[in-house]
Design an enzyme around this catalytic site. Structure first.
Site, PDB file in Angstrom:
ATOM      1  N   ASP A 229      17.127  42.883  21.449  1.00 61.08           N
ATOM      2  CA  ASP A 229      18.000  41.758  21.082  1.00 61.08           C
ATOM      3  C   ASP A 229      19.409  42.331  20.946  1.00 61.08           C
ATOM      4  OD1 ASP A 229      19.059  39.368  20.026  1.00 61.08           O
ATOM      5  OD2 ASP A 229      18.265  39.716  18.018  1.00 61.08           O
ATOM      6  N   CYS A 270      15.135  37.856  23.712  1.00 64.38           N
ATOM      7  CA  CYS A 270      15.260  36.435  23.348  1.00 64.38           C
ATOM      8  C   CYS A 270      16.428  35.768  24.067  1.00 64.38           C
ATOM      9  CB  CYS A 270      15.399  36.290  21.842  1.00 64.38           C
ATOM     10  SG  CYS A 270      16.697  37.327  21.131  1.00 64.38           S
TER      11      CYS A 270
HETATM   12  N1  NVA Z   1      19.703  38.160  16.531  1.00 68.08           N
HETATM   13  C1  NVA Z   1      20.337  37.159  17.355  1.00 68.08           C
HETATM   14  C2  NVA Z   1      19.317  36.270  17.966  1.00 68.08           C
HETATM   15  C3  NVA Z   1      19.860  35.256  18.940  1.00 68.08           C
HETATM   16  C4  NVA Z   1      18.810  34.370  19.534  1.00 68.08           C
HETATM   17  C5  NVA Z   1      21.327  36.367  16.525  1.00 68.08           C
HETATM   18  O1  NVA Z   1      20.990  36.001  15.396  1.00 68.08           O
HETATM   19  O2  NVA Z   1      22.450  36.156  16.997  1.00 68.08           O
HETATM   20  N1   CP Z   2      17.144  32.769  22.079  1.00 67.86           N
HETATM   21  C1   CP Z   2      17.902  31.796  21.538  1.00 67.86           C
HETATM   22  O1   CP Z   2      17.683  31.335  20.413  1.00 67.86           O
HETATM   23  O2   CP Z   2      18.924  31.376  22.335  1.00 67.86           O
HETATM   24  P1   CP Z   2      20.106  30.396  21.921  1.00 67.86           P
HETATM   25  O3   CP Z   2      20.953  31.123  20.904  1.00 67.86           O
HETATM   26  O4   CP Z   2      20.837  30.117  23.186  1.00 67.86           O
HETATM   27  O5   CP Z   2      19.520  29.157  21.311  1.00 67.86           O
END
Ligand code: NVA
Ligand code: CP
Length: 328
Positions: A229, A270
């Site tokens: 991530d 993700c």
């Molecule tokens: N760890 C990331 C996940 C995004 C889907 C965030 O919180 O920005």
């Molecule tokens: N993976 C995910 O939650 O993507 P978004 O931030 O685009 O919703």
């Protein structure tokens, strides 16, 4: 299985059987969608979607899933609503609960979505908080099941910032569903003791394996799935990039790591991902630090082993299953 009226805030609140049920329902809805079989089981219902942080996948998945189920979704942008500034979360919850059949919330602390759930009187779904991202895990596990035919015993290695929403939630999901999970990071990025200890307890019942490991080569040997991530999450300050790059660059998913895992290993993320220079942040990091990729190289991201777009599609089918199961 009756999940009607249940909130979806963290997978800690769901049993392995309930998670399995949601995954099976997702597969069924996916098949119907691909075959053009209508499934408007929630016609006439309305859902509110609150996003205090930006989103592509989660928002689109909730909107398309709502419409596929016959519902009307209303997107609430906090900068254009009263939320937080003029109206508290309990008051917002009670207002929305009178108009909507369910509420999605993406934002900051988990305590906010919990408070919303406490006062709404309708199911509340967590679309990502600092601590958890449970709808993402359903999509990830559906994808793993599709590629490996099972969840139990699958060796899943999470590389990078393991103390945030994705690290925590993958560890919880793995504990519940009996995976062999490793969080691979410098120790200061390991999940907090509270969540880790809960997972160890759950693992005793499910046969899951939960490991924390600092050495990327040791951790990724024979992995079935390597997952990463972003190193700086939404809501974190920009100045933190320098420290994160220094700490996490040894945990970048690159071809050396994938080769160490073996040719059958899949790569997951993700998304969104910093794997090239086609984003403004990616470009500015390149200008400052000279790196053309961060948590994953473009080579791995674009490789045959990468299943990130299957995973992204599955956000739709799994979010649809969560809404259907908790509203019908
Ligand atoms: N760890 C990331 C996940 C995004 C889907 C965030 O919180 O920005
Ligand atoms: N993976 C995910 O939650 O993507 P978004 O931030 O685009 O919703």
């Amino acid at each position: 299985m009756n999940l009607k009226g249940k909130h979806f805030l963290t997978l800690l609140d769901y049993s392995p059987e309930e998670i399995e049920y949601l995954l099976d329902l997702s597969s069924k809805l996916k098949k119907e969608k691909h075959e053009g079989v209508s499934h408007k089981h929630l016609t006439g219902k309305n859902v509110a979607l609150i996003f205090e942080k930006t989103s592509t996948r989660t928002r689109c998945a909730f909107e398309v899933a709502s419409s596929d189920l016959g519902m009307h979704p209303v997107y609430l942008d906090p900068s254009a609503s009263q939320i937080g500034k003029k109206e508290s979360i309990p008051d917002t919850a009670r207002v929305l609960g009178r108009m909507f059949d369910g509420i999605e919330y993406r934002g900051f602390e988990q305590t906010i979505v919990e408070e919303l759930a406490k006062h709404a009187g309708v199911p509340v779904w967590n679309g990502l908080t600092n601590e958890y991202h449970p709808t993402q895990i359903l999509a990830d596990f559906l994808t793993i099941k599709e590629h490996f035919g099972r969840l139990k015993g699958v060796k899943l290695v999470y590389m990078g910032d393991a103390r945030y929403n994705m690290g925590n939630s993958l560890m919880i999901g793995s504990a519940k569903m009996g995976l062999d999970f490793t969080a691979c990071a410098p120790s200061k990025y390991f999940p907090c003791d509270e969540v880790y200890n809960k997972c160890l307890e759950i693992a005793k019942q499910t046969g899951a394996k939960i490991t924390l490991e600092e050495d990327p080569i040791k951790a990724t040997k024979n992995a079935d799935v390597i997952y990463t991530d972003v190193w700086v999450s939404m809501g974190e300050p920009d100045y933190i990039w320098e420290e994160r790059i220094k700490d996490l660059l040894p945990y970048q998913v690159n071809s050396k790591i994938m080769e160490n895992a073996g040719e059958n290993c899949k790569f997951m993320h993700c998304l969104p991902a910093f794997h090239d220079l086609k984003t403004t942040i990616g470009k500015s990091i390149y200008d400052k630090f000279g790196l053309d990729a961060l948590e994953v190289t473009n080579e791995v991201f674009e490789s045959k082993q990468s299943i990130v777009f299957d995973e992204a599609e599955n956000r739709l089918h799994t979010i649809k299953a969560v809404m259907l199961a908790t509203l019908k």
